[in-house]
Write a protein that holds these residues in place. Structure first.
Motif, PDB file in Angstrom:
ATOM      1  N   ARG A 135       0.827  -1.220   0.000  1.00 48.84           N
ATOM      2  CA  ARG A 135       0.000   0.000   0.000  1.00 48.84           C
ATOM      3  C   ARG A 135       0.859   1.267   0.000  1.00 48.84           C
ATOM      4  O   ARG A 135       0.508   2.259  -0.645  1.00 48.84           O
TER       5      ARG A 135
ATOM      6  N   SER B 295      -6.785 -10.331  -1.151  1.00 46.81           N
ATOM      7  CA  SER B 295      -8.025  -9.977  -1.855  1.00 46.81           C
ATOM      8  C   SER B 295      -9.042  -9.398  -0.876  1.00 46.81           C
ATOM      9  O   SER B 295      -9.745  -8.426  -1.194  1.00 46.81           O
ATOM     10  N   ALA B 296      -9.101  -9.970   0.326  1.00 45.98           N
ATOM     11  CA  ALA B 296     -10.023  -9.467   1.344  1.00 45.98           C
ATOM     12  C   ALA B 296      -9.645  -8.062   1.806  1.00 45.98           C
ATOM     13  O   ALA B 296     -10.503  -7.314   2.306  1.00 45.98           O
ATOM     14  N   GLN B 297      -8.382  -7.694   1.613  1.00 40.26           N
ATOM     15  CA  GLN B 297      -7.934  -6.341   1.989  1.00 40.26           C
ATOM     16  C   GLN B 297      -8.131  -5.340   0.846  1.00 40.26           C
ATOM     17  O   GLN B 297      -7.705  -4.192   0.939  1.00 40.26           O
ATOM     18  N   GLY B 298      -8.760  -5.786  -0.242  1.00 37.87           N
ATOM     19  CA  GLY B 298      -9.070  -4.881  -1.341  1.00 37.87           C
ATOM     20  C   GLY B 298      -8.052  -4.858  -2.468  1.00 37.87           C
ATOM     21  O   GLY B 298      -8.143  -4.011  -3.370  1.00 37.87           O
ATOM     22  N   LEU B 299      -7.070  -5.789  -2.455  1.00 33.92           N
ATOM     23  CA  LEU B 299      -6.076  -5.839  -3.527  1.00 33.92           C
ATOM     24  C   LEU B 299      -6.483  -6.883  -4.563  1.00 33.92           C
ATOM     25  O   LEU B 299      -7.180  -7.850  -4.249  1.00 33.92           O
ATOM     26  N   LYS B 300      -6.040  -6.702  -5.806  1.00 33.75           N
ATOM     27  CA  LYS B 300      -6.299  -7.691  -6.857  1.00 33.75           C
ATOM     28  C   LYS B 300      -5.194  -8.742  -6.798  1.00 33.75           C
ATOM     29  O   LYS B 300      -4.078  -8.501  -7.253  1.00 33.75           O
TER      30      LYS B 300
ATOM     31  N   ASP C 140      -1.729  -0.334  -6.589  1.00 39.57           N
ATOM     32  CA  ASP C 140      -2.240  -0.511  -7.961  1.00 39.57           C
ATOM     33  C   ASP C 140      -1.143  -0.861  -8.962  1.00 39.57           C
ATOM     34  O   ASP C 140      -1.258  -0.553 -10.152  1.00 39.57           O
TER      35      ASP C 140
END
Length: 610
Positions: A231, A257-262, A236
């Motif tokens: 982060r 993924s659960a933390q909002g990353l792809k 990104d």
């Protein structure tokens, strides 16, 4: 597309410009190309992103016949063939993804001389059918990519590579080139011996990857450390996260993924279709993270991988260098980040001791691990230490974690004596966790059960926290003063090297990191990017990237196969007015201009007229 049958340097430059769109060779490329095109054998060591492929692709177009490239991975073959086809080069591959008719079509191309390059897996090359076909054609050359796979004690051994000595026996007049990004002196000697390259010229480029920043942090909730790193440093952006076990790969990908990353998993336990789909997405999408075992990445040409992270310790410096080298192939700044702790050392020692290999193999594996631990524990420049392993001298880089935030070294002799005494007094039967509880005087049922609260060492280390003592035990293991007994459930035992320390006859110096250095997760100032954006028109660059993305989707290709970022940046800087000026842009060969020139000129004109 083929140049006249000549080995002259001028002919090589002509192919380089007309086909690949580059005006000059880099480093030793020109010398290697001329040597191979003239019929000489070569062993080439060149870092990832250094341009190894051109060393055999240009000679393939200079010599008569079809060049045969031995490649260990399907993804690598497909990437290379797609890129060459874009350039107008007649290239094909043979692998298990093809049906019978597709295989026969490629074989016809080989037999009728309509192929410039043929990519094959080593298993396929060693079949009597393909060898018989090669007897009836004129191979231009043999290129053995990822040649370190031939080394039986190397980090990425492939037994089928051992059979490639047949090339020298069966086709003695055909030049051969073996290429790798990773080989210490012993591995180089093994490659030469096993591939019968005794008369080959050896070309060794610098192993330095100055655009990569090396950071190794003390492991303290590694997943959260990784999340902060991504982060803060690479939001990104594309990256690879390596784990040792398939289970950890799946869990880490799901957690990210659960933390909002792809994030997507990749390992050999997944079905082939899912693996292929995840790899294709990684190559074609931006900002995707793949969490993988070391099964992923070899030969991946994706140039804009901005970071490679390790949540587990690799097995050797070669493995670490090979894996981290997948970051920053485009020359722009990238990160090699690793979280490392005592459990990693214990795990790798266990792998070695439980190995079915010979005693010599286990001894060599132990030495390779010791070299990697030396890199992890050094208080000096990481880059200097890394280069020294490959026999190369370097200067402090000013860009690794130790250069940016030099760790303190401290006299850990007394602390070591306390830790060693705790191991001895408790009978050399316990792991680091229990020993730390004893040193810190923790009141627990387990401590009382064994009567360790009555020992003289109970509580003698309570002035320091758990992290301090974990570092002491880890470095004692790394220094060889303490060993891990895996037959006794990971108990720590003293080695002969502990005796002079306990007697006060030997000084023990250790690294001590501040909390900031332990985490290393705050954004830092980067050096000037080798991929310079100075003078680049940002708006035009965005439009060019959007155009490239549409082209890539239309052709079902990774974007970088269409044009590299460096080419787009030069287009956005120079803004050529016509096709003649477009030909002066690096990466714009004849076929690319024929295919994309009009569209690029129209886009640039629209932008200029606004």
């Amino acid at each position: 597309m083929r140049a006249p049958d000549t080995s002259s340097h001028d002919a090589a430059l002509h192919v380089l410009k007309e086909v690949f769109g580059h005006a000059a060779f880099r480093g030793a490329q020109g010398e290697i190309v001329t040597h191979l095109a003239g019929g000489g054998d070569a062993l080439v060591l060149m870092p990832t992103g250094g341009g190894k492929s051109l060393c055999y692709q240009v000679p393939a177009l200079l010599r008569q016949g079809t060049a045969v490239v031995v490649s260990p991975l399907i993804a690598l073959m497909q990437d290379q063939v797609a890129a060459l086809t874009q350039l107008g080069v007649r290239a094909a591959f043979l692998n298990s993804t093809q049906d019978l008719e597709q295989v026969r079509q490629v074989e016809r191309g080989l037999l009728d001389g309509s192929l410039d390059l043929l990519y094959v897996a080593p298993e396929r090359l060693n079949t009597p059918r393909l060898l018989d076909m090669l007897d009836h054609v004129r191979p231009a050359l043999f290129a053995i990519d990822e040649a370190h796979c031939v080394a039986q004690w190397g980090h990425d051994f492939r037994p089928e590579y051992l059979q490639l000595s047949v090339l020298h026996e069966r086709f003695p007049q055909v030049p051969r080139i073996a290429l790798t990004a990773t080989a210490d002196p012993a591995t180089r000697a093994e490659i030469i011996d096993r591939l019968s390259l005794h008369d080959a010229r050896v070309f060794v480029s610098s192993f330095d990857r100055p655009n990569i920043r090396y950071t190794i942090v003390d492991k303290d909730d590694a997943r959260k450390q990784l999340l902060r790193f991504i982060r803060n440093e690479h939001p990104d952006e594309a990256g690879i996260v390596y784990c040792l076990s398939r289970k950890k790969v799946d869990e880490t990908a799901e957690w990210l993924s659960a933390q909002g990353l792809k994030a997507l998993p990749y390992h050999a336990g997944m079905d082939a279709a899912t693996r292929a789909a995840h790899q294709a997405r990684f190559q074609r999408e931006e900002g995707l993270i793949v969490v993988a075992t070391i099964a992923f990445g070899m030969g991946i040409d994706k140039p804009d991988v901005r970071f490679v992270a390790h949540l587990d310790l690799p097995r050797s410096v070669e493995g670490y260098y090979q894996e981290t080298g997948r970051a920053g192939r485009d020359g722009a700044p990238a990160d090699a980040w690793m979280a490392y702790g005592l459990a990693d050392v214990v795990q790798q020692r266990r792998f070695i001791e439980q190995s079915e290999g010979s005693e010599a193999f286990r001894r060599l594996s132990g030495a390779k691990l010791d070299a990697l631990l030396g890199l992890c524990e050094t208080a000096q420049c990481r880059r200097v230490h890394l280069l020294a392993y490959f026999g190369e001298q370097g200067e402090p880089c000013g860009n690794c974690d130790n250069c940016l935030n030099p760790p303190e070294t401290w006299d850990a002799t007394i602390a070591s004596q306390k830790a060693l005494s705790a191991i001895y007094r408790t009978g050399q039967r316990f792991g680091a966790g229990h020993l730390i509880d004893v040193l810190r005087g923790k009141d627990s049922e387990r401590i009382r059960q064994f009567g360790h609260d009555a020992l003289s060492v109970f509580g003698i280390g309570k002035a320091e926290d758990d992290h301090h003592w974990r570092g002491v035990f880890r470095q004692l293991v790394a220094l060889g003063i303490v060993r891990v007994d895996h037959e006794a459930w990971g108990a720590l035992r003293l080695t002969e090297a502990a005796r002079p320390v306990l007697r006060g006859e030997q000084l023990v110096m250790m690294r001590r990191l501040s909390a900031r250095q332990r985490d290393a997760s705050t954004r830092r100032t980067r050096p000037a990017a080798p991929l310079s954006m100075a003078g680049v028109n940002g708006g035009l660059m965005s439009e060019l990237k959007a155009w490239r993305l549409n082209e890539a989707r239309a052709q079902s290709l990774p974007a970088y196969v269409i044009l590299h970022d460096s080419t787009l940046a030069e287009l956005a800087r120079e803004m050529p007015h016509d096709l003649e000026q477009l030909a002066g842009i690096s990466g714009m060969g004849t076929r690319k201009i024929e295919r994309y020139g009009d569209a690029l000129m129209a886009l640039i004109r629209r932008h200029v007229t606004g």
